[in-house]
Motif scaffolding. Structure first.
Motif, PDB file in Angstrom:
ATOM      1  N   GLU A 235      25.159  -3.962  16.329  1.00  0.00           N
ATOM      2  CA  GLU A 235      25.700  -5.172  15.693  1.00  0.00           C
ATOM      3  C   GLU A 235      26.174  -6.185  16.726  1.00  0.00           C
ATOM      4  OE1 GLU A 235      27.940  -4.770  11.761  1.00  0.00           O
ATOM      5  OE2 GLU A 235      28.023  -2.722  12.554  1.00  0.00           O
ATOM      6  N   ASN A 238      23.277  -8.285  17.922  1.00  0.00           N
ATOM      7  CA  ASN A 238      22.464  -8.956  16.901  1.00  0.00           C
ATOM      8  C   ASN A 238      21.967 -10.313  17.390  1.00  0.00           C
ATOM      9  OD1 ASN A 238      21.229  -9.157  14.388  1.00  0.00           O
ATOM     10  ND2 ASN A 238      22.965 -10.285  13.524  1.00  0.00           N
ATOM     11  N   VAL A 261      16.129   2.777  13.154  1.00  0.00           N
ATOM     12  CA  VAL A 261      16.524   1.386  13.423  1.00  0.00           C
ATOM     13  C   VAL A 261      15.334   0.590  13.958  1.00  0.00           C
ATOM     14  CG1 VAL A 261      18.075  -0.118  14.734  1.00  0.00           C
ATOM     15  CG2 VAL A 261      18.892   2.080  13.902  1.00  0.00           C
ATOM     16  N   GLU A 264      12.882   0.157  10.820  1.00  0.00           N
ATOM     17  CA  GLU A 264      13.349  -0.578   9.637  1.00  0.00           C
ATOM     18  C   GLU A 264      14.333  -1.694   9.965  1.00  0.00           C
ATOM     19  OE1 GLU A 264      14.920   2.300   6.932  1.00  0.00           O
ATOM     20  OE2 GLU A 264      13.145   3.596   7.048  1.00  0.00           O
ATOM     21  N   ARG A 265      14.865  -1.685  11.188  1.00  0.00           N
ATOM     22  CA  ARG A 265      15.863  -2.674  11.625  1.00  0.00           C
ATOM     23  C   ARG A 265      17.120  -2.637  10.753  1.00  0.00           C
ATOM     24  NH1 ARG A 265      13.476  -5.239  15.609  1.00  0.00           N
ATOM     25  NH2 ARG A 265      11.203  -5.412  15.592  1.00  0.00           N
ATOM     26  N   THR A 266      17.417  -1.477  10.200  1.00  0.00           N
ATOM     27  CA  THR A 266      18.655  -1.266   9.451  1.00  0.00           C
ATOM     28  C   THR A 266      19.241   0.089   9.823  1.00  0.00           C
ATOM     29  OG1 THR A 266      17.507  -0.257   7.567  1.00  0.00           O
ATOM     30  CG2 THR A 266      17.901  -2.654   7.467  1.00  0.00           C
ATOM     31  N   GLU A 268      23.186   2.654   8.989  1.00  0.00           N
ATOM     32  CA  GLU A 268      24.522   2.738   8.400  1.00  0.00           C
ATOM     33  C   GLU A 268      25.515   3.112   9.488  1.00  0.00           C
ATOM     34  OE1 GLU A 268      22.123   4.959   6.695  1.00  0.00           O
ATOM     35  OE2 GLU A 268      21.516   3.166   5.578  1.00  0.00           O
ATOM     36  N   GLU A 274      26.655   1.679   3.345  1.00  0.00           N
ATOM     37  CA  GLU A 274      26.077   0.337   3.208  1.00  0.00           C
ATOM     38  C   GLU A 274      25.127   0.049   4.374  1.00  0.00           C
ATOM     39  OE1 GLU A 274      27.590  -4.325   3.273  1.00  0.00           O
ATOM     40  OE2 GLU A 274      29.032  -2.704   2.933  1.00  0.00           O
ATOM     41  N   PRO A 275      23.863  -0.319   4.094  1.00  0.00           N
ATOM     42  CA  PRO A 275      22.923  -0.612   5.179  1.00  0.00           C
ATOM     43  C   PRO A 275      23.300  -1.903   5.905  1.00  0.00           C
ATOM     44  CG  PRO A 275      21.907  -1.092   3.063  1.00  0.00           C
ATOM     45  CD  PRO A 275      23.226  -0.441   2.768  1.00  0.00           C
ATOM     46  N   VAL A 276      23.167  -1.863   7.207  1.00  0.00           N
ATOM     47  CA  VAL A 276      23.440  -3.033   8.050  1.00  0.00           C
ATOM     48  C   VAL A 276      22.114  -3.466   8.668  1.00  0.00           C
ATOM     49  CG1 VAL A 276      24.706  -3.926  10.034  1.00  0.00           C
ATOM     50  CG2 VAL A 276      25.755  -2.181   8.561  1.00  0.00           C
ATOM     51  N   LYS A 277      21.740  -4.718   8.456  1.00  0.00           N
ATOM     52  CA  LYS A 277      20.469  -5.222   8.977  1.00  0.00           C
ATOM     53  C   LYS A 277      20.731  -5.997  10.268  1.00  0.00           C
ATOM     54  CE  LYS A 277      16.255  -7.618   7.522  1.00  0.00           C
ATOM     55  NZ  LYS A 277      15.416  -6.424   7.714  1.00  0.00           N
TER      56      LYS A 277
END
Length: 455
Positions: A235, A238, A261, A264-266, A268, A274-277
């Motif tokens: 994060e 990003n 990651v 899918e570039r996501t 938790e 909750e998925p984090v993109k």
């Protein structure tokens, strides 16, 4: 390689011709002038590499010539020749910028030594200026931290420039201390993401539980001591670049999550659902053979191929030829400045010791050695005794210098370089600046086959 051009200036024909003959015996190209005015015209038409001039001459004396030359071209070294007992003119010439002085009658050995020393200092000054230009160019290109002009490093620079504009994952391999982190930062700086964050994480320095939290972050209460949500390195990076150093050390479970990651570039956070993109460009480095790790079942094959989209290998210092001297000069200036020391470079013996040492710790070891030498040096330059490592032996194999023939020296150079290049004829040819065909032909002559012929 042709020898230097030397301009001999003296109004006495016998002295002029005698010096010219002496220098020509050492294969120097020699021009002659009868006075300072004639010499100055020749300098303006085609600058020599060095000037040897008498001080007392009609029309224009040696001191006036020295001053004019320094005004025109500061880089041309000047050696002055004075009459016996003429100390004051010699001192004045040295203060005006003369490289050295000799008294008449000129001793042949002293002249040859003075010329060689002056030309060597000129070459070092040129190298230093080239290094400064290279540093400025690297900074402008975004290649800060990378230094050297060897074929191996030029290949790295080309690849860095080519891959930087893309979003491709890059796997950087190489021995410890070769500058993998500096290359990663350079690729980021050259990329469209340069204004976004560059985030680095050394994977080998963390336990498995902490590594996952560092990479993906965690939610409040996810484990003992997690008193608030923490944002992980993905994060933080990003829209920028994440550099994972020593990626070969990450454990299997983390490898699975890292693969997800990349696909899918996501992800938790630890303890979260909750998925984090994220939009992150990943650069990874290792000193391990990841292909071998895959074969041994210690590294996931699918993750390896995801990481190894573009592969860049940082060459060890032993394969970078003259880069060792360039880097040593750079570190000397750097640490002299940081420690408020005024040092005039390396002695000849110290420089030979640096170039002859086998740097198992690569650039990092060289940097640490030069820093220590700068701090502990007692004189005005770095001496051999200031360097905290053993020098290369004088006698290596069957080659003794002086005493060996050129054919013996050539054979030793080829075989020793081939050994340092792990048997690669292509790498050995790069270092020696000769063709692969020449290396292979010589090996055939010696009755020696390389251990392997990979490039």
């Amino acid at each position: 390689m042709s020898k230097a051009r030397i301009l001999v200036v003296d109004d006495e024909a016998s002295a002029r011709n005698g010096l010219a003959k002496l220098l020509a015996q050492d294969d120097y190209a020699v021009d002659m002038a009868a006075d300072g005015k004639e010499a100055l015209d020749m300098v303006q038409e085609k600058a020599p590499d060095l000037i040897v001039t008498d001080l007392q001459m009609p029309n224009m004396g040696g001191m006036d010539l020295l001053n004019q030359v320094k005004a025109l071209a500061q880089a041309i070294p000047v050696i002055v020749v004075t009459g016996l007992g003429e100390v004051a003119p010699a001192v004045a010439a040295m203060r005006a910028g003369a490289e050295d002085y000799l008294t008449k009658p000129v001793d042949a050995d002293a002249m040859v030594v003075a010329v060689e020393r002056a030309l060597e200092r000129r070459e070092l000054a040129a190298e230093s200026e080239n290094l400064r230009r290279q540093l400025r160019a690297r900074d402008q290109e975004g290649l800060e931290g990378l230094l050297g002009t060897s074929p191996a490093m030029n290949k790295v620079y080309r690849t860095a420039r080519q891959v930087a504009p893309s979003r491709a994952t890059v796997l950087i391999t190489g021995e410890s201390g070769t500058g993998k982190g500096e290359l990663a930062r350079a690729i980021h700086t050259l990329s469209p993401r340069a204004k976004a964050p560059f985030v680095a994480l050394h994977c080998a320095s963390l336990a498995e539980s902490l590594l996952e939290s560092e990479l993906f972050g965690h939610e409040k209460g996810s484990f003992t001591g997690a008193d608030k949500r923490r944002i992980g390195r993905f994060e933080q990076a990003n829209n920028g670049t994440l550099f994972l150093d020593e990626i070969g050390e990450i454990p299997p479970l983390t490898q699975v999550k890292l693969l997800r990651v990349l696909q899918e570039r996501t992800f938790e956070r630890v303890g979260g659902n909750e998925p984090v993109k994220v939009d992150v460009r990943l650069l990874a480095a290792t000193n391990k053979d990841l292909a071998a790790e895959v074969r041994e079942g210690r590294f996931r094959e699918d993750l390896y191929y995801r990481l190894n989209v573009v592969h860049v290998e940082m060459p060890p210092l032993r394969l970078r030829g003259h880069d060792v001297a360039i880097l040593a000069e750079h570190f000397l200036r750097k640490f002299a400045r940081e420690n408020h020391r005024r040092l005039d470079g390396f002695s000849d013996a110290a420089r030979a010791k640096i170039v002859g040492h086998r740097w198992s710790g690569n650039v990092r070891e060289l940097e640490n050695s030069i820093e220590r030498a700068v701090v502990l040096a007692e004189g005005s330059r770095i001496e051999e005794s200031d360097l905290p490592f053993e020098g290369a032996p004088v006698v290596q194999g069957a080659v003794r210098i002086p005493g060996a023939t050129m054919a013996e020296i050539e054979k030793y150079a080829i075989l020793a370089t081939l050994e340092a290049a792990d048997g690669s004829t292509a790498r050995a040819a790069d270092i020696l600046d000769i063709s692969v065909r020449t290396v292979q032909y010589r090996l055939h002559e010696y009755g020696v086959a390389p251990s392997r012929s990979r490039s």
